[in-house]
Design a protein around this motif. Structure first.
Motif, mmCIF file in Angstrom:
data_model
loop_
_atom_site.group_PDB
_atom_site.id
_atom_site.type_symbol
_atom_site.label_atom_id
_atom_site.label_comp_id
_atom_site.label_asym_id
_atom_site.label_seq_id
_atom_site.Cartn_x
_atom_site.Cartn_y
_atom_site.Cartn_z
ATOM 1 N N ALA A 160 46.314 40.942 39.414
ATOM 2 C CA ALA A 160 47.408 40.639 38.493
ATOM 3 C C ALA A 160 47.154 39.345 37.718
ATOM 4 O O ALA A 160 47.842 39.073 36.738
ATOM 5 N N SER A 161 46.160 38.559 38.125
ATOM 6 C CA SER A 161 45.941 37.297 37.411
ATOM 7 C C SER A 161 44.886 37.412 36.301
ATOM 8 O O SER A 161 44.474 36.395 35.742
ATOM 9 N N GLY A 162 44.437 38.609 35.971
ATOM 10 C CA GLY A 162 43.498 38.768 34.858
ATOM 11 C C GLY A 162 43.597 40.174 34.304
ATOM 12 O O GLY A 162 44.402 40.977 34.789
ATOM 13 N N ASN A 163 42.801 40.482 33.299
ATOM 14 C CA ASN A 163 42.769 41.848 32.775
ATOM 15 C C ASN A 163 41.605 42.602 33.407
ATOM 16 O O ASN A 163 40.608 42.006 33.803
ATOM 17 N N ARG A 164 41.738 43.919 33.468
ATOM 18 C CA ARG A 164 40.717 44.749 34.106
ATOM 19 C C ARG A 164 39.332 44.525 33.481
ATOM 20 O O ARG A 164 38.333 44.475 34.193
ATOM 21 N N ASP A 165 39.273 44.344 32.137
ATOM 22 C CA ASP A 165 37.949 44.194 31.507
ATOM 23 C C ASP A 165 37.382 42.784 31.682
ATOM 24 O O ASP A 165 36.251 42.517 31.270
ATOM 25 N N GLU A 166 38.140 41.902 32.305
ATOM 26 C CA GLU A 166 37.634 40.563 32.618
ATOM 27 C C GLU A 166 37.139 40.462 34.060
ATOM 28 O O GLU A 166 36.634 39.421 34.485
ATOM 29 N N LEU A 167 37.294 41.555 34.800
ATOM 30 C CA LEU A 167 36.862 41.564 36.203
ATOM 31 C C LEU A 167 35.344 41.729 36.264
ATOM 32 O O LEU A 167 34.781 42.566 35.549
ATOM 33 N N THR A 168 34.665 40.942 37.091
ATOM 34 C CA THR A 168 33.224 41.155 37.272
ATOM 35 C C THR A 168 32.919 41.814 38.609
ATOM 36 O O THR A 168 32.015 42.616 38.715
ATOM 37 N N LYS A 169 33.678 41.470 39.645
ATOM 38 C CA LYS A 169 33.549 42.224 40.902
ATOM 39 C C LYS A 169 34.724 41.933 41.820
ATOM 40 O O LYS A 169 35.493 40.987 41.590
ATOM 41 N N VAL A 170 34.829 42.747 42.837
ATOM 42 C CA VAL A 170 35.812 42.474 43.887
ATOM 43 C C VAL A 170 35.045 42.259 45.188
ATOM 44 O O VAL A 170 33.924 42.752 45.355
ATOM 45 N N ILE A 171 35.647 41.497 46.084
ATOM 46 C CA ILE A 171 35.038 41.219 47.385
ATOM 47 C C ILE A 171 36.088 41.537 48.442
ATOM 48 O O ILE A 171 37.209 41.018 48.381
ATOM 49 N N ILE A 172 35.741 42.428 49.372
ATOM 50 C CA ILE A 172 36.660 42.660 50.483
ATOM 51 C C ILE A 172 36.062 42.046 51.737
ATOM 52 O O ILE A 172 34.837 42.033 51.921
ATOM 53 N N THR A 173 36.929 41.493 52.584
ATOM 54 C CA THR A 173 36.435 40.848 53.795
ATOM 55 C C THR A 173 36.475 41.843 54.951
ATOM 56 O O THR A 173 37.231 42.811 54.949
ATOM 57 N N ALA A 174 35.612 41.567 55.941
ATOM 58 C CA ALA A 174 35.545 42.369 57.168
ATOM 59 C C ALA A 174 35.575 41.391 58.330
ATOM 60 O O ALA A 174 34.906 40.354 58.267
ATOM 61 N N SER A 175 36.324 41.705 59.383
ATOM 62 C CA SER A 175 36.307 40.797 60.544
ATOM 63 C C SER A 175 34.948 40.859 61.241
ATOM 64 O O SER A 175 34.542 39.911 61.900
ATOM 65 N N GLY A 176 34.266 41.993 61.087
ATOM 66 C CA GLY A 176 33.016 42.206 61.825
ATOM 67 C C GLY A 176 33.254 42.931 63.137
ATOM 68 O O GLY A 176 32.319 43.429 63.756
ATOM 69 N N GLY A 177 34.531 42.983 63.568
ATOM 70 C CA GLY A 177 34.881 43.760 64.759
ATOM 71 C C GLY A 177 34.360 43.139 66.055
ATOM 72 O O GLY A 177 33.758 42.065 66.051
ATOM 73 N N PRO A 178 34.568 43.842 67.173
ATOM 74 C CA PRO A 178 34.200 43.288 68.478
ATOM 75 C C PRO A 178 32.681 43.148 68.684
ATOM 76 O O PRO A 178 32.254 42.415 69.572
ATOM 77 N N ARG A 180 30.402 42.161 66.361
ATOM 78 C CA ARG A 180 29.818 41.370 65.263
ATOM 79 C C ARG A 180 28.556 40.626 65.693
ATOM 80 O O ARG A 180 27.583 40.584 64.947
ATOM 81 N N THR A 181 28.561 40.068 66.910
ATOM 82 C CA THR A 181 27.417 39.250 67.341
ATOM 83 C C THR A 181 26.526 39.995 68.346
ATOM 84 O O THR A 181 25.623 39.410 68.917
ATOM 85 N N TRP A 182 26.809 41.280 68.578
ATOM 86 C CA TRP A 182 26.053 42.016 69.587
ATOM 87 C C TRP A 182 24.688 42.487 69.051
ATOM 88 O O TRP A 182 24.545 42.783 67.863
ATOM 89 N N ALA A 183 23.731 42.599 69.965
ATOM 90 C CA ALA A 183 22.423 43.170 69.628
ATOM 91 C C ALA A 183 22.562 44.687 69.442
ATOM 92 O O ALA A 183 23.447 45.310 70.055
ATOM 93 N N ALA A 184 21.702 45.249 68.613
ATOM 94 C CA ALA A 184 21.763 46.687 68.305
ATOM 95 C C ALA A 184 21.757 47.537 69.575
ATOM 96 O O ALA A 184 22.507 48.509 69.683
ATOM 97 N N ALA A 185 20.919 47.170 70.542
ATOM 98 C CA ALA A 185 20.795 47.985 71.759
ATOM 99 C C ALA A 185 22.104 47.989 72.556
ATOM 100 O O ALA A 185 22.445 48.981 73.205
ATOM 101 N N ASP A 186 22.843 46.881 72.512
ATOM 102 C CA ASP A 186 24.128 46.815 73.217
ATOM 103 C C ASP A 186 25.213 47.587 72.464
ATOM 104 O O ASP A 186 26.075 48.220 73.079
ATOM 105 N N ILE A 187 25.171 47.514 71.130
ATOM 106 C CA ILE A 187 26.130 48.285 70.317
ATOM 107 C C ILE A 187 25.944 49.777 70.610
ATOM 108 O O ILE A 187 26.910 50.521 70.797
ATOM 109 N N GLU A 188 24.688 50.207 70.683
ATOM 110 C CA GLU A 188 24.364 51.616 70.958
ATOM 111 C C GLU A 188 25.109 52.121 72.202
ATOM 112 O O GLU A 188 25.625 53.234 72.220
#
Ligand code: NDP
Ligand code: MG
Length: 391
Positions: A160-178, A180-188
């Motif tokens: 709402a603070s600009g016009n659509r054609d003035e937008l260059t990108k959007v950024i959404i945040t992620a918590s990373g979930g439980p 986030r810091t785990w090794a791939a083998a543990d996530i598996e």
């Protein structure tokens, strides 16, 4: 303005609970038209009586007599089955919360859209499944889509603070979930209990598992693309473990406008309920001095391949995002049933997408019914691939 009539689809869920909490705080402002659940008759009947709803429905057709018995002595009308959920959405409420979990929420959400209502959309799967048709039908009917998902609600506010054609990108945040810091083998090897322990948000089971796999962020990238007509290159994800900034919009002058709030869904839902005005919120006020530090990291596609697959699906188009969502719903159900390991969720989605493309099934869709057919066929394909993924 006077009393607003509202319906809540998925009233007995986590989003439903947050919505009812806000409605409860201002009983003079809202008349509840319809409430729905899947199987939770007791919870639905309790809400119906408390809010004096006009109509309630359960999706499970076998529970009609149970629902009737629970409402005995009231003049609350009721129904059961998928058609009854659609009927609830068709009832004349000005404002509808679409918070059924999964693609099962598509038809009822479309029913609310088609009559030009204000639709607060929590159910991201229905946008991932059929987003372009959903947005088309909203435009044709003059419906207002109010994004209730916290990241998209943040983008909606920041835009709402600009016009659509003035937008260059959007950024959404992620918590990373439980994990986030785990090794791939543990996530598996992660267990259901570990996947259900989200660090910041209290949510329904399916979205909590999606957060742990970061499939949720993938669904949200696709959701953002349909909601705001963005290309995949215009949507960035940044991991932000504190979940205080929910979304940001970058404009051409390099201003980045962010929305902040405590990680409590009652804030974005309050924005949707009040829109275009502001109502009194129910979340704890944000205390930045107490929080102290906000940190950011790049997402790791190697440990969380589901996020990258969302971008692949968006670029492939032609129903690929519908397949992505359908395969994920099958994979999450199989993980909950302990038929597959956690790491197999993303593998099943990837394998289903690849098999779908190899079979020559990618084709332009022309309506929501096409997307529903792709959803059914992709579920069958994912279910057929399950045994080999589980092995
Ligand atoms: P829950 O599982 O807590 O609740 C889902 C609701 O939908 C319940 O009322 C449930 O009824 C009902 N329901 C489930 N399946 C069906 C079906 N097949 N037909 C009709 N109704 C059904 O989910 P959440 O509240 O966590 O999530 C709802 C939606 O909102 C999801 O799309 C999710 O991605 C999205 N969302 C949720 C957030 C959150 O914080 N929870 C944040 C952002 C988005 P019953 O109680 O009888 O099972
Ligand atoms: Mg979200």
């Amino acid at each position: 303005s006077g009393v607003r009539s509202v319906s809540v689809l998925g009233a007995t869920g986590s989003i439903g609970d947050s919505t009812m909490d806000l409605l409860r705080a201002s009983p003079e402002r809202y008349q509840v038209e319809a409430l729905t659940a899947n199987t939770n008759v007791a919870g639905l009947a309790k809400l119906a009586k408390e809010f004096n709803a006009r109509f309630v429905a359960v999706a499970d057709p076998a529970r009609l007599s149970e629902l009737r018995a629970a409402l005995a002595g009231t003049d609350i009308a009721c129904g059961a089955g998928e058609g009854a959920i659609v009927e609830a959405a068709e009832r004349p409420a000005d404002w509808v919360m679409a918070a059924v979990a999964g693609a099962a929420g598509l038809k009822p959400a479309l029913a609310a859209v088609d009559r030009g209502a204000h639709v607060a959309l929590a159910n991201k799967e229905c946008l991932v499944c059929a987003g372009e048709f959903f947005m088309d039908r909203a435009a044709k009917a003059g419906a207002t889509i109010l994004p209730a998902d916290s990241e998209h609600n943040a983008l909606f506010q920041a835009l709402a603070s600009g016009n659509r054609d003035e937008l260059t990108k959007v950024i959404i945040t992620a918590s990373g979930g439980p994990f986030r810091t785990w090794a791939a083998a543990d996530i598996e090897q992660a267990t259901l209990a570990q996947a259900l322990k989200h660090p910041n948000w209290s949510m329904g089971q399916k979205i909590t598992i999606d957060s742990a796999s970061m499939m949720n962020k993938g669904l949200e990238v696709i959701e953002a693309s349909w909601l705001f007509a963005l290309s995949p290159d215009e949507i960035d994800v940044v991991v932000h473990p504190q979940s205080i900034i929910h979304g940001m919009v970058e404009f051409s002058d390099r201003s980045v406008v962010a929305q902040l709030g405590s990680p409590d869904m009652r804030t974005p839902i309050a924005h949707c309920l009040g829109w275009p005005d502001r109502i009194v919120g129910r979340a704890a006020p944000l205390d930045l001095a107490k929080i102290g530090t906000l940190t950011f990291e790049a997402p790791d596609y190697a440990r969380f391949p589901g996020l990258k697959l969302a971008y692949d699906a968006l670029r492939a188009g032609n129903g690929a995002t519908t397949v992505y969502n359908a395969a994920n719903e099958i994979a999450v159900a199989a993980f909950i049933a302990q038929r597959i390991r956690f790491g197999a969720i993303a593998r099943l989605v990837e394998e289903t997408m690849n098999s779908w493309i190899r079979a020559g099934n990618l084709a332009p869709l022309s309506c929501a019914d096409d997307a529903i057919a792709v959803d059914h066929n992709a579920r069958d394909m994912a279910a057929a691939l399950l045994p080999q993924i589980a092995a």
